[in-house]
Write an enzyme that holds these catalytic residues in place. Structure first.
Site, PDB file in Angstrom:
ATOM      1  N   GLU A 261       0.580 -15.165  14.751  1.00 40.85           N
ATOM      2  CA  GLU A 261      -0.442 -14.772  15.714  1.00 40.85           C
ATOM      3  C   GLU A 261      -1.465 -15.883  15.945  1.00 40.85           C
ATOM      4  O   GLU A 261      -1.992 -16.047  17.044  1.00 40.85           O
ATOM      5  CB  GLU A 261      -1.133 -13.515  15.192  1.00 40.85           C
ATOM      6  CG  GLU A 261      -2.366 -13.059  15.913  1.00 40.85           C
ATOM      7  CD  GLU A 261      -3.065 -11.982  15.112  1.00 40.85           C
ATOM      8  OE1 GLU A 261      -4.294 -12.066  14.952  1.00 40.85           O
ATOM      9  OE2 GLU A 261      -2.380 -11.067  14.621  1.00 40.85           O
TER      10      GLU A 261
ATOM     11  N   SER B 139       0.818  -1.201   0.000  1.00 44.32           N
ATOM     12  CA  SER B 139       0.000   0.000   0.000  1.00 44.32           C
ATOM     13  C   SER B 139       0.860   1.263   0.000  1.00 44.32           C
ATOM     14  O   SER B 139       1.974   1.286   0.510  1.00 44.32           O
ATOM     15  CB  SER B 139      -0.917   0.014   1.219  1.00 44.32           C
ATOM     16  OG  SER B 139      -0.161  -0.025   2.403  1.00 44.32           O
TER      17      SER B 139
ATOM     18  N   ASP C 136      -0.178 -11.932   1.610  1.00 41.78           N
ATOM     19  CA  ASP C 136       0.262 -11.515   2.941  1.00 41.78           C
ATOM     20  C   ASP C 136      -0.280 -12.431   4.028  1.00 41.78           C
ATOM     21  O   ASP C 136      -1.476 -12.740   4.052  1.00 41.78           O
ATOM     22  CB  ASP C 136      -0.209 -10.086   3.230  1.00 41.78           C
ATOM     23  CG  ASP C 136       0.538  -9.049   2.413  1.00 41.78           C
ATOM     24  OD1 ASP C 136       1.650  -9.349   1.962  1.00 41.78           O
ATOM     25  OD2 ASP C 136       0.002  -7.944   2.223  1.00 41.78           O
TER      26      ASP C 136
ATOM     27  N   GLU D  73       9.165  -7.760   9.212  1.00 35.16           N
ATOM     28  CA  GLU D  73       9.511  -6.586  10.015  1.00 35.16           C
ATOM     29  C   GLU D  73      10.779  -6.874  10.791  1.00 35.16           C
ATOM     30  O   GLU D  73      10.866  -7.870  11.499  1.00 35.16           O
ATOM     31  CB  GLU D  73       8.368  -6.268  10.981  1.00 35.16           C
ATOM     32  CG  GLU D  73       8.676  -5.150  11.974  1.00 35.16           C
ATOM     33  CD  GLU D  73       9.436  -5.635  13.201  1.00 35.16           C
ATOM     34  OE1 GLU D  73      10.286  -4.861  13.691  1.00 35.16           O
ATOM     35  OE2 GLU D  73       9.210  -6.766  13.655  1.00 35.16           O
TER      36      GLU D  73
ATOM     37  N   GLU E 232      -2.852   0.198  -4.027  1.00 35.63           N
ATOM     38  CA  GLU E 232      -4.082  -0.163  -3.308  1.00 35.63           C
ATOM     39  C   GLU E 232      -4.982   1.023  -2.940  1.00 35.63           C
ATOM     40  O   GLU E 232      -5.577   1.047  -1.868  1.00 35.63           O
ATOM     41  CB  GLU E 232      -3.741  -0.957  -2.044  1.00 35.63           C
ATOM     42  CG  GLU E 232      -2.874  -2.178  -2.313  1.00 35.63           C
ATOM     43  CD  GLU E 232      -2.456  -2.899  -1.037  1.00 35.63           C
ATOM     44  OE1 GLU E 232      -3.088  -2.686   0.017  1.00 35.63           O
ATOM     45  OE2 GLU E 232      -1.490  -3.684  -1.102  1.00 35.63           O
TER      46      GLU E 232
ATOM     47  N   HIS F 112       5.649   2.317  11.143  1.00 35.64           N
ATOM     48  CA  HIS F 112       4.714   2.637  12.208  1.00 35.64           C
ATOM     49  C   HIS F 112       5.162   3.850  13.022  1.00 35.64           C
ATOM     50  O   HIS F 112       4.514   4.203  14.005  1.00 35.64           O
ATOM     51  CB  HIS F 112       4.527   1.419  13.124  1.00 35.64           C
ATOM     52  CG  HIS F 112       3.852   0.277  12.429  1.00 35.64           C
ATOM     53  ND1 HIS F 112       4.555  -0.699  11.761  1.00 35.64           N
ATOM     54  CD2 HIS F 112       2.545  -0.027  12.267  1.00 35.64           C
ATOM     55  CE1 HIS F 112       3.704  -1.566  11.235  1.00 35.64           C
ATOM     56  NE2 HIS F 112       2.487  -1.179  11.523  1.00 35.64           N
TER      57      HIS F 112
ATOM     58  N   ARG G 238      -4.604   3.469  15.481  1.00 35.42           N
ATOM     59  CA  ARG G 238      -4.909   2.586  14.360  1.00 35.42           C
ATOM     60  C   ARG G 238      -6.049   1.649  14.752  1.00 35.42           C
ATOM     61  O   ARG G 238      -5.954   0.906  15.724  1.00 35.42           O
ATOM     62  CB  ARG G 238      -3.657   1.791  13.986  1.00 35.42           C
ATOM     63  CG  ARG G 238      -3.890   0.690  12.965  1.00 35.42           C
ATOM     64  CD  ARG G 238      -4.129   1.231  11.583  1.00 35.42           C
ATOM     65  NE  ARG G 238      -4.105   0.170  10.594  1.00 35.42           N
ATOM     66  CZ  ARG G 238      -4.842   0.139   9.515  1.00 35.42           C
ATOM     67  NH1 ARG G 238      -5.680   1.130   9.252  1.00 35.42           N
ATOM     68  NH2 ARG G 238      -4.758  -0.844   8.647  1.00 35.42           N
TER      69      ARG G 238
END
Length: 773
Positions: free
Chosen positions: A613, A441, A607, A673, A492, A702, A523
């Protein structure tokens, strides 16, 4: 008070209309003064406390509100301020916290510095800021914010139940810089917690909730012994402690947790449903039991009859020692279902958001205390809604289920092994060493959001909307060519969210207008609701990608969200295994990926930021999850030819313990990351000899901080010391959607320059090596 008491472990912070988000961003821009932001927070807290009181909660939860992150707040309460932020020691606590969270201070005299590392809060999509400690760390108590909030609640005539993150979970979730064991700091930390509890007690508070969510994890003997040490020291003198565990069962910890010297225990009776009976059987006579039976992680309406059936014998056994609650904080669900005036009425009847979950808890209390006749109406309405859901033809789709049953293992494998694919992809893409790309993006400007909002509200025609999006795609393509990126993206502009956008085009999904959930700071995301069988009625991204590729001779990546993330970042149906829903999503994505390849798109990024997680908290449950998670990713991506390069992206996760699984995805390129962790996460890829290509992030998106070229070069040099340069890419940590163009342009220009410097370095080293041989 009645014989059964009620409370919740926490409540959403952002407000029904995202008031906190808008106030935060206005403050960071300098549009409002600090006091106005503080007033917004105060108004939200008081409104949410009043809702809890009106719903009959005996105590309102205080201390769960945060302007950015509750773990960061706890670090500040304990006096933890890493050395690079020491120049902000005299700042207002609010600004000091934002400096640590964002790396940029409101004081222009303070330099931009790397923000605190951020990672996932257990297996949720909430991100917390990782406290940084040192082996000689000093702590000191700063209770003022919590004390002020306790007084706020008392001034409204409410009885507060403060919540704090417990000492063991705080240490476990922290990182010690350099040498040192986190547990070595416990003896220093315990007196600070004693002091904090004393400050709370002076306010006349009778109960404090101490969260120890790490009790849902596998803990070593040392950590288990540390609980006994800590809570022996904290017992007596202060308010009574309700020790709260959530996100899973206590498992093997149950016997010793029941014996800890605390006045009460909270258990998650949703995710640890099978453990309620042994908890009740082993509960000492001097403890209360808080039963989290209303799901704080999902939006499905509670089966009140089933819950009453489970709670009735517990109430009979415990009497006044029973509290009824949410399974965990309601932070993880949207705020108010009553705002959803446009949601399909039938589906709305199947759901409950945070405010409605307060009512569910009160109905359960009434049913226990006054008998089922006191809740005949709610029971009947809920029974009818659940039966309608079970019977609904919109939930079940026979063709989708038949196709899922016919999946073969051949469909989950690429045509050739990675080395053969890599050769075909190099020939087709013709990229330089250390190729540059972005994660997908580009900034979502005010104009983009305005035209998208106008289109959704019918104030803009489809033709005008498409023209605007096409113009933005061309602008982004031209910019990437100009700055010198190698593998381009279309930016995007047409997408609102990486999950919501796709869910809106898939059958089996429902969407809200105001169902926002905090992800981190300001966010917020709006997770879709998966209520039925999932399939793809039509292509979703093919025309946008085809148009972007037609504008340039450089290769363009197609961009999709993977099946595990599509599952993990939605509210998932609870009437079939999650693995079955993920399989249906994977088949829908497989169709899209095959269509992109057929349209000539040479690289496709799928992605999976939620892959780690989704891992169960207990290691014994990992294999089952990883088996189906790997399978659905490979099913989605396994249908394309060797010369189509499959990328995936993961962020803010620990990879060391699942490297075999990540390699098992068999993506050609993985971007991750690493900038906040200073490339520490790459150790896992080096130690496992990860076989495919890797793009370690060199630019923390971020934070508003724009890194220098030398910073990126240094990060990549650390990567090159671990992984051969021929398998490395250069890219940001994540997508650029939330950043402004005035931040993105210099950052990407420096990233491209860093790649050029590094290519020259690699060429010189190769030449020197050749001459030496």
């Amino acid at each position: 008070m009645s014989s059964v008491q009620t409370h919740v472990l926490g409540f959403p912070r952002i407000g029904a209309r995202r008031e906190l988000k808008h106030a935060l961003e206005s403050y960071w821009r300098g549009d409002i003064p600090r006091e106005e932001l503080l007033d917004t927070g105060r108004a939200l807290r008081q409104r949410h406390w009043q809702w809890q009181a009106q719903a009959g909660m005996d105590r309102v939860t205080v201390g769960d509100f945060s302007f950015y992150d509750h773990v960061l707040d706890m670090a500040q309460t304990l006096g933890v301020l890493p050395s690079r932020f020491q120049n902000a020691a005299t700042q207002h606590r609010l600004d000091q916290g934002f400096y640590m969270a964002r790396g940029r201070s409101s004081d222009p005299t303070l330099p931009d510095v790397p923000a605190l590392e951020m990672t996932k809060w257990f297996d949720t999509n909430y991100h917390y800021l990782v406290p940084e400690l040192t082996s000689d760390q000093s702590f000191f108590c700063q209770p003022h914010t919590l004390v002020e909030e306790i007084r706020e609640a008392q001034a409204l005539g409410l009885e507060p139940k403060p919540v704090i993150l417990g000492p063991l979970s705080f240490l476990y979730l922290s990182r010690v810089k350099g040498q040192g064991d986190r547990l070595d700091l416990l003896n220093k930390l315990i007196p600070i917690y004693q002091e904090l509890l004393e400050h709370i007690a002076t306010q006349g508070v009778t109960w404090v909730q101490v969260d120890e969510p790490i009790l849902a994890l596998d803990l070593t003997c040392a950590w288990q012994r540390a609980f006994e040490t800590a809570y022996q020291a904290l017992k007596g003198g202060g308010p009574r402690i309700l020790l709260a565990s959530y996100f899973g069962s206590l498992g093997q910890h149950l016997p010793w947790v029941l014996q800890l010297p605390v006045a009460g225990l909270h258990v998650d009776a949703v995710r640890g449903a099978g453990e309620l009976d042994p908890v009740v059987a082993g509960l000492p006579l001097d403890k209360v039991l808080s039963v989290g039976i209303v799901d704080g992680r999902n939006v499905w309406a509670n089966n009140l009859e089933t819950s009453l059936g489970r709670l009735a014998p517990v109430s009979e056994e415990l009497g006044q020692r029973l509290w009824v609650s949410s399974s965990c904080s309601l932070l993880h669900v949207p705020l108010d279902l009553d705002l959803e005036s446009e949601l399909d009425g039938e589906i709305q009847g199947w759901l409950a958001f945070a405010k409605q979950k307060l009512q569910e808890i009160q109905w359960l209390r009434l049913g226990l205390v006054e008998g089922r006749e006191a809740v005949v109406g709610p029971l009947a309405r809920r029974r009818a809604a659940l039966e309608a859901r079970w019977r609904s033809t919109r939930v079940h789709h026979s063709e989708v289920r038949d196709r899922a049953r016919r999946v073969t293992e051949d469909q989950t494998r690429r045509q050739s092994a990675y080395p053969l694919r890599a050769a075909a992809q190099r020939a087709r893409l013709n990229l330089p060493p250390l190729p540059t790309t972005t994660i997908g993006s580009f900034p979502q400007t005010h104009d983009i959001r305005r035209i998208r909002k106008a289109f959704r509200s019918g104030k803009c025609t489809s033709a005008d909307y498409e023209q605007a999006m096409q113009a933005e795609i061309e602008r982004v393509i031209r910019y990437q060519e100009q700055v010198g990126l190698d593998l381009l993206v279309h930016g995007e502009p047409e997408r609102n969210d990486m999950v919501e956008y796709f869910g809106e085009q898939l059958a089996g999904y429902a969407f809200t207008r105001h169902g926002w959930v905090q992800s981190y700071g300001s966010r917020c995301v709006k997770p879709p609701v998966i209520y039925g069988d999932v399939h793809r009625p039509r292509p979703m991204t093919v025309e946008w990608s085809r148009q972007a590729q037609s504008l340039t001779n450089r290769p363009v990546k197609g961009m999709l969200t993977g099946p595990v993330t599509m599952l993990q970042w939605a509210f998932v149906r609870d009437d079939q295994p999650r693995s079955e829903t993920a399989l249906q999503i994977a088949l829908a994505l497989r169709d899209e990926i095959n269509d992109l390849a057929a349209a000539g798109i040479p690289a496709i990024q799928v992605d999976e930021p939620a892959f780690r997680e989704g891992l169960p908290l207990r290691r014994g449950d990992w294999d089952a999850y990883l088996t189906w998670a790997i399978r659905v990713f490979r099913l989605a991506t396994g249908g394309v030819g060797d010369d189509v390069q499959i990328h995936t992206h993961m962020c803010y996760s620990e990879f060391n313990d699942i490297m075999d699984a990540i390699a098992g995805l068999d993506a050609d390129v993985i971007t991750i990351e690493t900038s906040r962790s200073d490339m520490a996460l790459l150790d896992a890829f080096e130690q496992s000899t990860y076989p495919n290509e890797i793009g370690p992030g060199v630019y923390d998106i971020h934070s508003p901080r724009v890194p220098e070229t030398r910073d990126m070069i240094e990060l990549m040099q650390k990567a090159m010391a671990l992984i051969p340069a021929e398998r490395l890419w250069v890219n940001p940590d994540c997508g650029l959607k939330t950043r402004d163009w005035d931040e993105v342009k210099p950052a990407l220009a420096r990233m491209v320059e860093a790649a050029k410097v590094l290519r020259n370095q690699v060429s010189r080293e190769a030449l020197t090596s050749a001459e030496a041989s």
